[in-house]
Design a protein around this motif. Structure first.
Motif, PDB file in Angstrom:
ATOM      1  N   THR A  28       0.833  -1.211   0.000  1.00 42.07           N
ATOM      2  CA  THR A  28       0.000   0.000   0.000  1.00 42.07           C
ATOM      3  C   THR A  28       0.867   1.261   0.000  1.00 42.07           C
ATOM      4  OG1 THR A  28      -0.273  -0.184   2.397  1.00 42.07           O
ATOM      5  CG2 THR A  28      -2.082  -1.012   1.053  1.00 42.07           C
ATOM      6  N   ARG A  36      -9.433  -4.607   1.121  1.00 40.01           N
ATOM      7  CA  ARG A  36     -10.435  -4.506   2.185  1.00 40.01           C
ATOM      8  C   ARG A  36     -10.454  -3.179   2.935  1.00 40.01           C
ATOM      9  NH1 ARG A  36      -9.380  -9.805   1.796  1.00 40.01           N
ATOM     10  NH2 ARG A  36     -11.175 -11.170   1.935  1.00 40.01           N
ATOM     11  N   SER A  37      -9.336  -2.464   2.938  1.00 38.63           N
ATOM     12  CA  SER A  37      -9.310  -1.217   3.702  1.00 38.63           C
ATOM     13  C   SER A  37     -10.285  -0.200   3.109  1.00 38.63           C
ATOM     14  CB  SER A  37      -7.896  -0.627   3.685  1.00 38.63           C
ATOM     15  OG  SER A  37      -7.006  -1.457   4.382  1.00 38.63           O
ATOM     16  N   PRO A  38     -10.704   0.811   3.918  1.00 35.93           N
ATOM     17  CA  PRO A  38     -11.588   1.847   3.380  1.00 35.93           C
ATOM     18  C   PRO A  38     -10.960   2.462   2.137  1.00 35.93           C
ATOM     19  CG  PRO A  38     -11.259   2.129   5.751  1.00 35.93           C
ATOM     20  CD  PRO A  38     -10.350   1.018   5.324  1.00 35.93           C
ATOM     21  N   GLY A  39     -11.729   2.611   1.080  1.00 33.17           N
ATOM     22  CA  GLY A  39     -11.188   3.156  -0.173  1.00 33.17           C
ATOM     23  C   GLY A  39     -10.551   2.076  -1.026  1.00 33.17           C
ATOM     24  N   TRP A  42     -12.331  -3.427  -3.118  1.00 35.21           N
ATOM     25  CA  TRP A  42     -13.558  -4.146  -2.797  1.00 35.21           C
ATOM     26  C   TRP A  42     -14.687  -3.244  -2.341  1.00 35.21           C
ATOM     27  CZ3 TRP A  42     -13.132  -9.335   0.213  1.00 35.21           C
ATOM     28  CH2 TRP A  42     -12.778 -10.329  -0.694  1.00 35.21           C
ATOM     29  N   THR A  43     -14.323  -2.093  -1.767  1.00 40.93           N
ATOM     30  CA  THR A  43     -15.389  -1.210  -1.305  1.00 40.93           C
ATOM     31  C   THR A  43     -16.093  -0.594  -2.520  1.00 40.93           C
ATOM     32  OG1 THR A  43     -13.795   0.598  -1.093  1.00 40.93           O
ATOM     33  CG2 THR A  43     -14.258  -0.666   0.897  1.00 40.93           C
ATOM     34  N   ARG A  44     -15.459  -0.697  -3.679  1.00 39.82           N
ATOM     35  CA  ARG A  44     -16.090  -0.151  -4.891  1.00 39.82           C
ATOM     36  C   ARG A  44     -16.649  -1.234  -5.821  1.00 39.82           C
ATOM     37  NH1 ARG A  44     -11.537   2.954  -7.262  1.00 39.82           N
ATOM     38  NH2 ARG A  44     -10.273   2.085  -5.601  1.00 39.82           N
ATOM     39  N   GLU A 222      -3.979  -3.538  11.490  1.00 41.06           N
ATOM     40  CA  GLU A 222      -5.168  -3.840  12.296  1.00 41.06           C
ATOM     41  C   GLU A 222      -5.076  -5.277  12.791  1.00 41.06           C
ATOM     42  OE1 GLU A 222      -8.459  -3.494   9.545  1.00 41.06           O
ATOM     43  OE2 GLU A 222      -7.752  -5.199   8.393  1.00 41.06           O
TER      44      GLU A 222
END
Ligand code: NAD
Length: 251
Positions: A28, A36-39, A42-44, A222
């Protein structure tokens, strides 16, 4: 955190056959988002399952379109601090293998030789025929899609051509799984870096290492599902943690 870094450096110093296991988190800081992290991707977008990929030309075109969006970022990325520390540990004889879930080719670019890298989810820098295995370059796939307005087929056997990555629902590669098992069973220290340890069967390797009496270290931003099993958990930014560890190892 300082105590954890000291402990990590001591564990690496006393290891003879460490295995490094990496997830998207190592890349990253190179500008490649994880899933998986915000942004994250997969969030899209919902991932395209392998069966859906095989079933329709329209889905394959969509998969290629999404892949080229990611690849334009991936192909410009350069190894980060974590990749460089891992490469140095390999060249110092501390690390025998790098098992990676990543498809970005950055361990090889950072100087780890190909024979020491085990790519569980394939490699996204080229494509392959799913029937005969013939290799194709991505530029060829892109040009074929643009000119023929359909997804590419193998020139030799007319099979379906796909990026050389493993999709959800696609069988894991036998040779790589066997190589990863062998490396894991031979390890005295297993470093799981930047992985949520949620993607199976890849996440079985840290469990395997631990049950074979290797010491297990997990470094992630995390908590992961396997933290309770680890001898040492360092929660933080991977580049920072590995750079600080490198300062202890090579002052
Ligand atoms: P993953 O399950 O390996 O999770 C990544 C983990 O890294 C997350 O827990 C996140 O919190 C952590 N993380 C992110 N940046 C970090 C940093 N700088 N420092 C410390 N921790 C950090 O991976 P995923 O994102 O769920 O992706 C699933 C699969 O998709 C991967 O196994 C891989 O096959 C593929 N993928 C590959 C790449 C790549 O090649 N770079 C990128 C995204 C996804």
């Amino acid at each position: 955190m300082d105590d954890d870094i000291d402990e990590l450096a001591r564990m690496i110093q006393s290891a003879k056959r460490a295995v490094v296991f990496t997830g998207a988190g190592i890349s990253t800081e190179c500008g490649i988002p994880d899933f998986r992290s915000p942004g994250g991707f997969w969030t899209r977008y919902k991932p395209i399952e392998f069966s859906a990929y095989l079933a329709s030309e329209e889905t394959r075109l969509e998969a290629w379109r999404r892949y080229f969006m990611i690849y334009d970022t991936v192909s410009h990325a350069v190894p980060g601090r974590g990749h460089k520390v891992i490469a140095k540990l390999y060249h110092e004889g501390k690390v025998s293998h790098v098992i990676t879930q990543n498809i970005d080719d950055l361990h090889r670019v950072s100087g780890v030789p190909e024979e020491a890298i085990i790519e569980l989810h394939g490699n996204g820098s080229y494509a392959k025929c799913l029937s005969c295995g013939e290799r194709y370059e991505l530029a060829w796939a892109r040009a074929t899609i643009e000119s023929e307005k359909r997804p590419p087929y193998c020139v030799s056997c007319a099979g379906i051509v796909k990026t050389a990555t493993i999709s959800f629902g696609q069988a894991m590669p036998d040779q790589e799984m066997a190589d990863a098992r062998a490396a894991t069973f031979n390890a005295d220290l297993f470093l799981a870096l930047g992985s949520s340890l949620q993607v199976f069967p890849a996440a079985n390797f840290p469990v395997m290492a631990k049950s074979n009496r290797a010491r297990l270290v997990i470094i992630n931003r995390e908590p992961t599902g396997l933290d309770a099993l680890a001898d040492l958990v360092v929660q933080g930014e991977l580049g920072d943690v590995l750079a600080a560890t490198a300062e202890r190892l090579w002052p």
